[in-house]
Write a protein that holds these residues in place. Structure first.
Motif, mmCIF file in Angstrom:
data_model
loop_
_atom_site.group_PDB
_atom_site.id
_atom_site.type_symbol
_atom_site.label_atom_id
_atom_site.label_comp_id
_atom_site.label_asym_id
_atom_site.label_seq_id
_atom_site.Cartn_x
_atom_site.Cartn_y
_atom_site.Cartn_z
ATOM 1 N N PRO A 203 9.696 60.943 6.713
ATOM 2 C CA PRO A 203 10.987 61.224 7.457
ATOM 3 C C PRO A 203 11.354 60.178 8.478
ATOM 4 O O PRO A 203 10.354 59.774 8.855
ATOM 5 C CB PRO A 203 10.721 62.761 7.671
ATOM 6 C CG PRO A 203 9.389 62.819 8.013
ATOM 7 C CD PRO A 203 8.794 61.984 7.186
ATOM 8 N N ASP A 204 12.771 60.117 8.601
ATOM 9 C CA ASP A 204 13.105 59.287 10.041
ATOM 10 C C ASP A 204 12.458 60.112 11.101
ATOM 11 O O ASP A 204 12.775 61.484 11.246
ATOM 12 C CB ASP A 204 14.744 59.393 10.036
ATOM 13 C CG ASP A 204 15.062 58.187 10.873
ATOM 14 O OD1 ASP A 204 14.671 57.187 10.874
ATOM 15 O OD2 ASP A 204 16.219 58.518 11.389
ATOM 16 N N GLY A 205 12.138 59.223 11.827
ATOM 17 C CA GLY A 205 11.568 59.686 13.249
ATOM 18 C C GLY A 205 9.987 60.073 13.234
ATOM 19 O O GLY A 205 9.632 60.364 14.438
ATOM 20 N N HIS A 206 9.491 59.949 12.118
ATOM 21 C CA HIS A 206 8.026 59.917 12.277
ATOM 22 C C HIS A 206 7.377 58.966 12.878
ATOM 23 O O HIS A 206 7.624 57.914 12.752
ATOM 24 C CB HIS A 206 7.593 59.927 10.649
ATOM 25 C CG HIS A 206 5.923 60.029 10.634
ATOM 26 N ND1 HIS A 206 5.210 61.161 10.869
ATOM 27 C CD2 HIS A 206 5.085 58.929 10.372
ATOM 28 C CE1 HIS A 206 3.866 60.966 10.662
ATOM 29 N NE2 HIS A 206 3.758 59.571 10.476
ATOM 30 N N LYS A 207 6.525 59.310 13.817
ATOM 31 C CA LYS A 207 5.782 58.496 14.797
ATOM 32 C C LYS A 207 3.970 58.345 14.091
ATOM 33 O O LYS A 207 3.533 59.079 13.770
ATOM 34 C CB LYS A 207 5.411 59.088 16.061
ATOM 35 C CG LYS A 207 4.792 58.203 17.089
ATOM 36 C CD LYS A 207 4.658 58.721 18.510
ATOM 37 C CE LYS A 207 3.965 57.545 19.364
ATOM 38 N NZ LYS A 207 4.147 58.295 20.783
ATOM 39 N N PHE A 208 3.909 56.966 13.807
ATOM 40 C CA PHE A 208 2.616 56.724 13.216
ATOM 41 C C PHE A 208 1.569 56.643 14.190
ATOM 42 O O PHE A 208 1.841 56.196 15.320
ATOM 43 C CB PHE A 208 2.889 55.091 12.451
ATOM 44 C CG PHE A 208 3.611 55.309 11.340
ATOM 45 C CD1 PHE A 208 3.141 55.660 10.076
ATOM 46 C CD2 PHE A 208 4.968 55.020 11.499
ATOM 47 C CE1 PHE A 208 3.841 55.647 8.962
ATOM 48 C CE2 PHE A 208 5.844 55.096 10.384
ATOM 49 C CZ PHE A 208 5.235 55.534 8.995
ATOM 50 N N HIS A 209 0.457 56.928 13.993
ATOM 51 C CA HIS A 209 -0.862 56.967 14.704
ATOM 52 C C HIS A 209 -1.924 56.173 14.187
ATOM 53 O O HIS A 209 -2.295 56.143 12.900
ATOM 54 C CB HIS A 209 -1.186 58.405 14.887
ATOM 55 C CG HIS A 209 -0.100 59.420 15.898
ATOM 56 N ND1 HIS A 209 0.051 59.184 17.218
ATOM 57 C CD2 HIS A 209 0.551 60.241 15.194
ATOM 58 C CE1 HIS A 209 0.643 60.115 17.586
ATOM 59 N NE2 HIS A 209 1.190 60.765 16.262
ATOM 60 N N PRO A 210 -2.768 55.464 14.829
ATOM 61 C CA PRO A 210 -3.965 54.482 14.333
ATOM 62 C C PRO A 210 -4.560 55.090 13.588
ATOM 63 O O PRO A 210 -5.253 54.623 12.483
ATOM 64 C CB PRO A 210 -4.410 53.822 15.355
ATOM 65 C CG PRO A 210 -3.315 53.912 16.872
ATOM 66 C CD PRO A 210 -2.605 55.393 16.387
ATOM 67 N N HIS A 211 -5.056 56.505 13.803
ATOM 68 C CA HIS A 211 -6.237 57.064 13.162
ATOM 69 C C HIS A 211 -5.717 58.384 12.528
ATOM 70 O O HIS A 211 -6.698 58.919 11.851
ATOM 71 C CB HIS A 211 -7.285 57.592 14.119
ATOM 72 C CG HIS A 211 -7.764 56.424 15.149
ATOM 73 N ND1 HIS A 211 -8.537 55.347 14.576
ATOM 74 C CD2 HIS A 211 -7.694 56.068 16.422
ATOM 75 C CE1 HIS A 211 -8.795 54.540 15.523
ATOM 76 N NE2 HIS A 211 -8.235 54.946 16.751
ATOM 77 N N GLN A 212 -4.751 58.336 12.136
ATOM 78 C CA GLN A 212 -3.862 59.419 11.227
ATOM 79 C C GLN A 212 -3.064 58.734 10.033
ATOM 80 O O GLN A 212 -1.836 58.724 10.399
ATOM 81 C CB GLN A 212 -3.161 60.296 12.176
ATOM 82 C CG GLN A 212 -3.996 61.184 13.223
ATOM 83 C CD GLN A 212 -3.196 62.057 14.118
ATOM 84 O OE1 GLN A 212 -1.911 62.232 13.965
ATOM 85 N NE2 GLN A 212 -3.727 62.441 15.184
ATOM 86 N N PRO A 213 -3.606 58.485 9.089
ATOM 87 C CA PRO A 213 -2.819 57.725 8.038
ATOM 88 C C PRO A 213 -1.583 58.684 7.525
ATOM 89 O O PRO A 213 -1.982 60.152 7.480
ATOM 90 C CB PRO A 213 -3.614 57.415 6.934
ATOM 91 C CG PRO A 213 -5.028 57.115 7.730
ATOM 92 C CD PRO A 213 -4.959 58.143 8.737
ATOM 93 N N PHE A 214 -0.756 58.519 6.972
ATOM 94 C CA PHE A 214 0.376 59.378 6.589
ATOM 95 C C PHE A 214 0.084 59.868 5.308
ATOM 96 O O PHE A 214 -0.317 58.777 4.313
ATOM 97 C CB PHE A 214 1.832 58.894 6.616
ATOM 98 C CG PHE A 214 2.895 59.584 6.420
ATOM 99 C CD1 PHE A 214 3.640 60.267 6.985
ATOM 100 C CD2 PHE A 214 3.217 59.895 4.868
ATOM 101 C CE1 PHE A 214 4.464 61.108 7.022
ATOM 102 C CE2 PHE A 214 4.607 60.449 4.353
ATOM 103 C CZ PHE A 214 4.978 61.359 5.569
ATOM 104 N N ASP A 215 0.082 61.100 4.753
ATOM 105 C CA ASP A 215 -0.139 61.605 3.500
ATOM 106 C C ASP A 215 0.742 62.750 3.510
ATOM 107 O O ASP A 215 1.387 63.191 4.154
ATOM 108 C CB ASP A 215 -1.887 61.750 3.459
ATOM 109 C CG ASP A 215 -2.253 62.664 4.497
ATOM 110 O OD1 ASP A 215 -1.652 63.629 5.025
ATOM 111 O OD2 ASP A 215 -3.626 62.551 4.804
ATOM 112 N N THR A 216 0.013 63.605 2.434
ATOM 113 C CA THR A 216 0.863 64.744 1.612
ATOM 114 C C THR A 216 0.764 65.862 2.736
ATOM 115 O O THR A 216 1.355 66.832 2.609
ATOM 116 C CB THR A 216 0.440 64.964 0.304
ATOM 117 O OG1 THR A 216 -1.150 65.536 0.360
ATOM 118 C CG2 THR A 216 0.553 64.054 -0.844
#
Length: 361
Positions: A203-216
């Motif tokens: 989603p727009d606005g999602h903040k990525f984190h080094p140790h938290q890969p984006f998943d379901t």
């Protein structure tokens, strides 16, 4: 009333060669080299595989320029008599490009915008490009996207910007800004993260984190993204002043990305930023950019770095310290935006709705 968007042949006819100028024909779909693996590992060695036989001389000039904080080639005035890419630097051309971009609408039911992902190393000029194009439409220099320093990026989350919007209303072109790929180390963006963005799961606005890969299981995960949620074109952004010093691992990263993105049926182009910092004559007059042998040479090297023909690459000068817009800079920025839009439009033409849905699962 705005003029309708006109689909033109996206690839340029003129390709610069350091010794000769030739006319080439390229296919509309980019090719990619298969690179195995699912994560990025950046090497520490200086990028050299794309350098020409004069790379040692160029590297020496580069190091000297960095030490003195001057142009990459301060004493060279290498300029062709005529442009190696045809370009009109007029107010009429600027107005026509603005009308074309503002009037664009994808040729697909239920889709009102072409979404383009800007992807490249930290401080390559992605956010600055977004702000610069907005400045053209606003008629004054503004910083719409937050811009970091020259050595550290600012963007940490996925952000979308309507291009050509004067009052915040939706337009046909959306540029999506994402955190940069850092030289020599990971930044939290895995290949999976990037492909998830392209497929429309993020989603727009999602903040990525080094140790938290984006998943379901990530909050906001879009389980069944529609065509309008996906990325329809990827624009790689690379810094002309760093082409000779990018780590070799970055070349593998770009080739790996291009393979997987191409498998999704998404076209890719590239922006070569900061061309005014490598050529003094271009810095003094942006309309000389397509006469500059230095810029032409760097575009060839950028093509080798990215694994794509120079017909997909356009030079860019972003607004940085300026307070007022400039006609030639505006035309160059709008040409880049229009170039991106042509390939985004091809995405909708190349695949049937059911085909694109199947590829994105």
């Amino acid at each position: 009333m705005s003029e309708p968007f006109e689909l033109r042949k996206p690839s340029f006819n003129f390709v610069y060669n350091p010794t000769t100028t030739t006319t080439t024909s390229t296919s509309s779909r980019p090719t990619a080299t298969a690179i195995t693996g699912t994560s990025f590992s950046f090497g520490q060695a200086a990028f050299s595989s794309c350098a020409s036989t004069s790379s040692n001389t160029l590297e020496t000039e580069k190091n000297s320029a960095e030490e003195t904080n001057t142009f990459l080639f301060p004493d060279l005035h290498l300029k062709e008599k005529s442009q190696w890419r045809k370009m009109e630097w007029t107010e009429e051309r600027k107005i026509n490009l603005m009308k074309s971009i503002k009037s664009y609408s994808p040729d697909r039911e239920g889709v009102n915008q072409a979404r383009v992902l800007l992807l490249g190393p930290v401080s390559s000029g992605k956010s600055s490009f977004v702000s610069s194009v907005h400045s053209v439409f606003n008629g004054r220099v503004t910083n719409r996207a937050m811009v970091g320093s020259y050595t550290s990026g600012f963007t940490k989350k996925l952000q979308s910007f309507n291009i050509g919007s004067e009052r915040g209303e939706p337009t046909g072109l959306v540029l999506c800004d994402l955190m940069g790929l850092r030289d020599g180390q990971m930044t939290g963006l895995s290949l999976h993260d990037i492909l998830s963005v392209i497929k429309g799961h993020v989603p727009d606005g999602h903040k990525f984190h080094p140790h938290q890969p984006f998943d379901t299981q990530t909050v906001g995960y879009v389980k069944r993204p529609s065509l309008k949620d996906r990325i329809h074109c990827v624009a790689f952004v690379v810094d002309a002043t760093k082409i000779l010093s990018y780590p070799q691992g970055l070349r593998q990263t770009f080739h790996q990305l291009r393979k997987y993105i191409s498998d999704l049926g998404v076209h890719q182009v590239a922006l070569l930023t900061h061309v005014d910092r490598i050529c003094q004559e271009t810095n003094e007059d942006v309309s000389h950019v397509y006469k500059s042998k230095i810029v032409g040479s760097m575009m060839e090297k950028a093509g080798a770095l990215l694994g794509m023909s120079t017909s997909y690459i356009v030079p860019v000068k972003n607004y940085s310290s300026e307070l007022e817009v400039d006609l030639s800079t505006d035309v160059l920025l709008l040409t880049a935006a229009d170039h991106i839009l042509q390939y985004a439009h091809l995405y909708f033409q190349d695949s049937a709705p059911e085909d694109s849905c199947a590829k994105m699962i």
